[in-house]
Design an enzyme around this catalytic site. Structure first.
Site, PDB file in Angstrom:
ATOM      1  N   ASN A 223      38.884  -5.263  55.839  1.00 11.32           N
ATOM      2  CA  ASN A 223      40.254  -5.631  55.460  1.00 11.32           C
ATOM      3  C   ASN A 223      40.300  -5.940  53.966  1.00 11.32           C
ATOM      4  O   ASN A 223      39.335  -6.460  53.383  1.00 11.32           O
ATOM      5  CB  ASN A 223      40.809  -6.778  56.313  1.00 11.32           C
TER       6      ASN A 223
ATOM      7  N   GLU B 107      42.882  -7.806  51.416  1.00 10.72           N
ATOM      8  CA  GLU B 107      44.098  -8.617  51.304  1.00 10.72           C
ATOM      9  C   GLU B 107      44.668  -8.554  49.885  1.00 10.72           C
ATOM     10  O   GLU B 107      44.039  -8.012  48.970  1.00 10.72           O
ATOM     11  CB  GLU B 107      43.781 -10.059  51.726  1.00 10.72           C
TER      12      GLU B 107
ATOM     13  N   CYS C  57      44.376  -3.488  56.955  1.00 11.80           N
ATOM     14  CA  CYS C  57      43.392  -3.834  57.991  1.00 11.80           C
ATOM     15  C   CYS C  57      42.119  -2.994  57.837  1.00 11.80           C
ATOM     16  O   CYS C  57      42.147  -1.880  57.312  1.00 11.80           O
ATOM     17  CB  CYS C  57      43.949  -3.543  59.374  1.00 11.80           C
TER      18      CYS C  57
ATOM     19  N   GLU D 245      40.466  -1.454  60.193  1.00 14.86           N
ATOM     20  CA  GLU D 245      40.512  -0.206  60.974  1.00 14.86           C
ATOM     21  C   GLU D 245      41.190   0.900  60.172  1.00 14.86           C
ATOM     22  O   GLU D 245      40.714   2.030  60.098  1.00 14.86           O
ATOM     23  CB  GLU D 245      41.302  -0.405  62.273  1.00 14.86           C
TER      24      GLU D 245
ATOM     25  N   CYS E 234      47.452  -0.578  63.766  1.00 13.67           N
ATOM     26  CA  CYS E 234      46.200   0.193  63.785  1.00 13.67           C
ATOM     27  C   CYS E 234      46.085   1.020  65.062  1.00 13.67           C
ATOM     28  O   CYS E 234      45.562   2.138  65.044  1.00 13.67           O
ATOM     29  CB  CYS E 234      44.995  -0.728  63.618  1.00 13.67           C
TER      30      CYS E 234
END
Ligand code: THU
Length: 145
Positions: A45, A47, A56, A58, A103
């Site tokens: 991830n 941010e 994210c 994924e 996701c």
């Protein structure tokens, strides 16, 4: 799913998790996916100070794979959990980290030719669950059906 591949995906996802850029939530996530050729792509991830721009783990892995020409995903492992500050330092906790709805929808775009995507959620190499994307996202939105 061959259990050697499952364990390899979990360990690659754990490694990717160490790269998580999660200074706002302290919730670190790593993902590792395998495509039909056997190649593995990983992601963490990422941010942002503008929180809504966060990506994210994924989708980081999926977009890496797709941007390098892949169009099908056989399986993805996700390792996630909070990094908690305690009196004595940081405590790293990993629990089953289920992929978020966004996701799941993005994964559904890249199904294998026949079948479903295995989604592996785990606490560690021994304690994991293998779910099917179709059970995590029934009635998937698609344009061509
Ligand atoms: N996160 C993921 O990486 N994957 C998910 O499926 C759910 C949430 C990240 C986003 C954010 O950086 C942190 O976890 C807390 O929401």
């Amino acid at each position: 799913m061959n259990s050697d591949i499952v364990k390899l995906l979990i360990s690659e996802a754990s490694k990717a998790r160490t790269m998580a850029y999660a200074q706002y939530s302290n919730y670190m996530v790593g993902a590792a996916l395998v495509v039909p050729s056997g190649r593995i792509y990983t992601g963490c991830n990422v941010e942002n100070a503008s929180y809504g721009l966060t990506m994210c783990a994924e989708r980081t892995a999926i977009f890496k794979a797709v941007s390098e020409g892949q169009r099908h995903i056989d399986a993805i492992a996700i390792v996630g959990g909070p990094l908690k500050e305690t009196r004595t330092g940081f405590k790293d906790e990993s629990d089953y980290a289920y992929p978020c709805g966004a996701c799941r929808q993005v994964l559904a775009e890249f199904l294998p030719d026949k079948g479903d995507i295995d989604v592996i959620v785990d606490k560690n190499l021994e304690d994991y669950k293998i779910l099917k994307l179709s059970e995590l996202l029934p009635y998937t939105f698609k344009l061509d059906e």
